[in-house]
Design a protein around this motif. Structure first.
Motif, PDB file in Angstrom:
ATOM      1  N   UNK A 110       0.972  -1.049   0.073  1.00 53.86           N
ATOM      2  CA  UNK A 110       0.230   0.226   0.233  1.00 53.86           C
ATOM      3  C   UNK A 110       0.550   1.225  -0.386  1.00 53.86           C
ATOM      4  N   UNK A 111       1.661   0.924   0.984  1.00 48.59           N
ATOM      5  CA  UNK A 111       3.098   2.282   0.765  1.00 48.59           C
ATOM      6  C   UNK A 111       3.025   2.619  -0.916  1.00 48.59           C
ATOM      7  N   UNK A 112       3.957   1.392  -1.243  1.00 46.68           N
ATOM      8  CA  UNK A 112       4.496   2.077  -2.492  1.00 46.68           C
ATOM      9  C   UNK A 112       3.877   2.032  -3.887  1.00 46.68           C
ATOM     10  N   UNK A 113       2.302   1.284  -3.861  1.00 44.48           N
ATOM     11  CA  UNK A 113       1.372   2.074  -4.307  1.00 44.48           C
ATOM     12  C   UNK A 113       1.204   3.427  -4.395  1.00 44.48           C
ATOM     13  N   UNK A 114       0.343   3.939  -3.549  1.00 43.61           N
ATOM     14  CA  UNK A 114       0.778   5.134  -2.778  1.00 43.61           C
ATOM     15  C   UNK A 114       2.210   6.078  -3.324  1.00 43.61           C
ATOM     16  N   UNK A 115       3.259   6.246  -3.488  1.00 42.40           N
ATOM     17  CA  UNK A 115       4.131   6.677  -3.822  1.00 42.40           C
ATOM     18  C   UNK A 115       4.315   7.125  -5.168  1.00 42.40           C
ATOM     19  N   UNK A 116       3.981   5.148  -5.950  1.00 44.49           N
ATOM     20  CA  UNK A 116       4.386   5.077  -7.286  1.00 44.49           C
ATOM     21  C   UNK A 116       2.668   6.319  -7.662  1.00 44.49           C
ATOM     22  N   UNK A 216       4.701   0.588 -11.230  1.00 50.02           N
ATOM     23  CA  UNK A 216       3.670  -0.046 -11.244  1.00 50.02           C
ATOM     24  C   UNK A 216       3.149  -1.594 -11.493  1.00 50.02           C
ATOM     25  N   UNK A 217       3.733  -1.687 -12.351  1.00 48.30           N
ATOM     26  CA  UNK A 217       3.741  -3.408 -13.214  1.00 48.30           C
ATOM     27  C   UNK A 217       5.221  -3.538 -12.233  1.00 48.30           C
ATOM     28  N   UNK A 218       5.849  -3.513 -12.106  1.00 47.25           N
ATOM     29  CA  UNK A 218       6.782  -4.394 -10.997  1.00 47.25           C
ATOM     30  C   UNK A 218       5.952  -5.202 -10.009  1.00 47.25           C
ATOM     31  N   UNK A 219       5.571  -3.446  -9.776  1.00 45.60           N
ATOM     32  CA  UNK A 219       5.162  -3.875  -7.968  1.00 45.60           C
ATOM     33  C   UNK A 219       3.779  -4.957  -8.227  1.00 45.60           C
ATOM     34  N   UNK A 220       2.315  -4.432  -9.078  1.00 46.30           N
ATOM     35  CA  UNK A 220       1.249  -5.529  -9.327  1.00 46.30           C
ATOM     36  C   UNK A 220       2.213  -7.031  -9.522  1.00 46.30           C
ATOM     37  N   UNK A 221       3.127  -7.000 -10.591  1.00 43.74           N
ATOM     38  CA  UNK A 221       4.031  -8.474 -10.434  1.00 43.74           C
ATOM     39  C   UNK A 221       4.129  -9.474  -9.084  1.00 43.74           C
ATOM     40  N   UNK A 222       5.557  -8.973  -8.608  1.00 43.33           N
ATOM     41  CA  UNK A 222       5.353  -9.080  -6.916  1.00 43.33           C
ATOM     42  C   UNK A 222       4.587  -9.061  -6.739  1.00 43.33           C
ATOM     43  N   UNK A 223       3.083  -8.796  -6.720  1.00 48.22           N
ATOM     44  CA  UNK A 223       1.638  -9.185  -5.294  1.00 48.22           C
ATOM     45  C   UNK A 223       1.962 -10.019  -6.132  1.00 48.22           C
ATOM     46  N   UNK A 224       1.544 -10.503  -7.791  1.00 48.78           N
ATOM     47  CA  UNK A 224       0.830 -11.778  -8.252  1.00 48.78           C
ATOM     48  C   UNK A 224       2.259 -12.828  -7.817  1.00 48.78           C
ATOM     49  N   UNK A 225       3.181 -12.491  -8.006  1.00 44.89           N
ATOM     50  CA  UNK A 225       4.170 -13.866  -7.313  1.00 44.89           C
ATOM     51  C   UNK A 225       4.070 -14.181  -6.074  1.00 44.89           C
ATOM     52  N   UNK A 226       4.488 -13.290  -4.907  1.00 43.75           N
ATOM     53  CA  UNK A 226       3.544 -13.106  -3.796  1.00 43.75           C
ATOM     54  C   UNK A 226       2.853 -14.230  -3.260  1.00 43.75           C
TER      55      UNK A 226
END
Length: 622
Positions: A110-116, A216-226
């Motif tokens: 959430x913090x990373x998404x808010x920053x991006x 943002x794409x990398x963040x979302x992909x990390x979420x999917x991998x996690x």
């Protein structure tokens, strides 16, 4: 494939999609949390179930768990307890490895998404500002151009008008030149602003936004991998306990395979075997002679079959009718009147008392029937002292020598008691040896302690050991007594209680012959000496000579004269005071005693009973 190039204009949609991804992650966390709660609840229920069916301490259920089937059930309960523990492990691992980790990761996400998205909005605001500046410069340039055109037209009009002075024409010309200069300046500013905006716009759509969207794409992909890794962990947590659960199930299967029906059947024999022989055939008794009953000499002694030797009878000096109790006491125990008592006489005169024989239809039960009924009653007590002690057990007080039990069970209990006492002796001796060594150390090194301080404890241990040894001797004596009565364990399966049976059979025959030889139903020393059996020399005679008579529960007064002509009855005179030892049980007879050796039954309607309240309460168990 990059969101920065492909989705350069989908800022709002990307914002919604990433928020949806976080919601999915939080939903999965909630799912795992509820799964852990289910696992904990299931484990708790399994533990409660296992505990519910565990045997209670110091209860009858503990004795039941010596059988292989119940031991297998107990092993199943223990394995189910371990099985529940594995479900607790699943809950703990899912909580620590999935729920806890994902909860922290969601906060970071959430913090990373808010920053991006903050950077994206900032870049978008910057390009919008540049666009506004360009629009303002453009409008200013357009306005200046229009003003210059109007000034030029006004100059040309003034120059063509002959009525206008030369000064006005010059003023209009200068105004037109000024407007043209302002238009040129606005044009130059607009051109500069336009170039700057184009540059900013190019950087915005080809550099800043792609970089932000790429993050943002990398963040979302990390979420999917996690979330995928968490799902793998979800399965792995279950897979890790499968071998242990499999072992639990294997142990349950092994316990089930260990059930031995033959062994359980043997344990039932050991638990309930009494050591007695089953009663033999009853011989025919001839009742054709109404006044004299002939009891065959082999009515009881030969009832076991031809393969057994008959007990030998001889002329022993002592006039003992039964090896366990005093004279006349056997008949009083075995032959209580089974026929209804006579009604009270119409008058108090002795001549009115009906003392004649009873109706032939009301024949009394033969002695052999009474004896067999007594010996086959429950519990099967092998001596009359055990009978009285067995009755006392109804009040909750068991004899110390377990004489209330059948021979085989008594032997097992005594052997168990001897083993326990020997263990206690060994513990006391170990303590004594340890204290002795400590005393020696104190003697050699007085600074470590006072040697005299352990003398008192050593004396106590010595006394305890001596007491325990006396107890062992006492129980070993009883054990030897029981083992002496039990038969030798040979291949003859039916000789389990030969000595005991021989004594009992011979005694009954002796009693029967004495009864036959005495017309009035009494027993004499001379008659009993002629038919007394030969039994092994034991201490039974002396032991049971000291048997205490039944306690009195009150007194009674004879209202009428009664002549006891039947077995088990006693004659009384009108007005005679006697002791009551057993009150009427509903059959119309009361048991009384005149002195230590004279007791029997009289009709209840012939006496007036005065029961002692304390004694009566004490005898309610009879």
């Amino acid at each position: 494939m990059s969101w920065g190039t492909e989705l350069w204009d989908q800022f709002d949609n990307l914002e919604k999609h990433t928020q949806w991804g976080i919601d999915v992650l939080e939903k999965y966390i909630k799912f795992v949390k509820e799964r852990t709660e289910i696992e904990l609840s299931y484990a708790k229920q399994l533990r409660n179930l296992s505990k519910k069916y565990q045997p209670k301490k110091n209860s009858k259920e503990e004795e039941e768990y010596r059988y292989t089937s119940t031991r297998a059930f107990l092993a199943t309960l223990n394995e189910m307890n371990d099985y529940a523990g594995q479900h607790e492990v699943i809950s703990e691992n899912m909580t620590s490895l999935i729920t806890g980790e994902l909860t922290r990761y969601v906060q970071e996400l959430k913090q990373e998404r808010k920053s991006h998205f903050h950077d994206g909005r900032k870049a978008q605001q910057h390009i919008e500002t540049c666009w506004k500046q360009l629009e303002a410069s453009k409008r200013r340039f357009e306005r200046d151009c229009k003003e210059a055109d109007r000034a030029q037209q006004y100059f040309e009009k003034m120059d063509a008008d002959i009525n206008v002075t030369k000064a006005d024409v010059e003023k209009a010309r200068q105004q037109a030149q000024l407007r043209h200069q302002m238009a040129e300046d606005s044009k130059a500013e607009y051109s500069s602003t336009l170039q700057k905006f184009n540059s900013e716009q190019h950087d915005h759509y080809y550099t800043h936004i792609p970089n932000i969207f790429q993050k943002i794409q990398e963040m979302e992909e990390r979420r999917i991998v996690r979330i995928g890794e968490s799902m793998k962990t979800f399965a792995e947590v279950d897979r890790q306990v499968i071998p242990i659960i499999g072992k639990c199930l294997d142990e349950i299967t092994k316990a089930a395979e260990s059930i031995d029906h033959k062994n359980d059947s043997q344990l039932v024999i050991e638990a309930f075997k009494s050591g007695f022989e089953p009663p033999g055939d009853i011989d025919f008794e001839d009742f054709t002679q109404p006044m004299k009953r002939t009891v065959s000499e082999s009515s009881l002694s030969n009832s076991r079959g031809d393969g057994k030797s008959e007990p030998k009878f001889g002329g022993k000096s002592k006039g003992k009718l039964w090896p366990f109790i005093k004279k006349n006491k056997l008949m009083s125990l075995l032959t209580s009147p089974h026929q209804p008592p006579p009604p009270p006489p119409a008058s108090a005169s002795p001549s009115a008392v009906p003392n004649g024989p009873q109706s032939p239809k009301q024949q009394k039960e033969p002695l052999s029937h009474r004896f067999n009924e007594f010996m086959t009653s429950k519990p099967k007590i092998h001596c009359f002292r055990s009978l009285k002690r067995g009755l006392s057990l109804k009040l909750g007080a068991g004899p110390e020598d377990f004489s209330n039990l059948p021979p085989e069970q008594r032997r097992k209990k005594l052997q168990q008691k001897v083993d326990e006492l020997n263990k206690d002796i060994q513990k006391e001796m170990d303590q004594r040896d340890a204290l002795t060594k400590m005393k020696d150390v104190y003697i050699k090194n007085p600074q470590m302690g006072d040697a005299a301080s352990v003398d008192h404890r050593l004396a106590e241990l010595g006394q305890n050991i001596e007491k325990l040894r006396l107890e062992v001797q006492k129980f070993e004596g009883w054990l030897a007594e029981v083992e002496g009565r039990l038969p030798l364990r040979t291949d003859q399966a039916r000789r389990q209680s030969g000595l005991y049976e021989a004594q009992n059979t011979a005694a009954v025959n002796s009693c029967a012959q004495d009864r036959e030889s005495s017309p009035d139903g009494s027993y004499t020393e001379e008659q009993s000496q002629e038919t007394e059996m030969k039994v092994p020399a034991t201490d039974f005679d002396d032991e049971f000579d000291d048997e205490e008579p039944l306690p009195t529960i009150g007194t009674c007064k004879a209202l009428y004269t009664f002549e006891g002509q039947n077995e088990g009855t006693i004659s009384v005179a009108e007005g005679e005071m006697l002791y009551v030892i057993e009150e009427d049980k509903g059959d119309g007879w009361t048991r009384i005693r005149r002195n230590e050796d004279e007791e029997g039954y009289v009709p209840t309607s012939y006496v007036e009973v005065y029961l002692d309240k304390n004694a009566k309460g004490a005898m309610t168990y009879i």
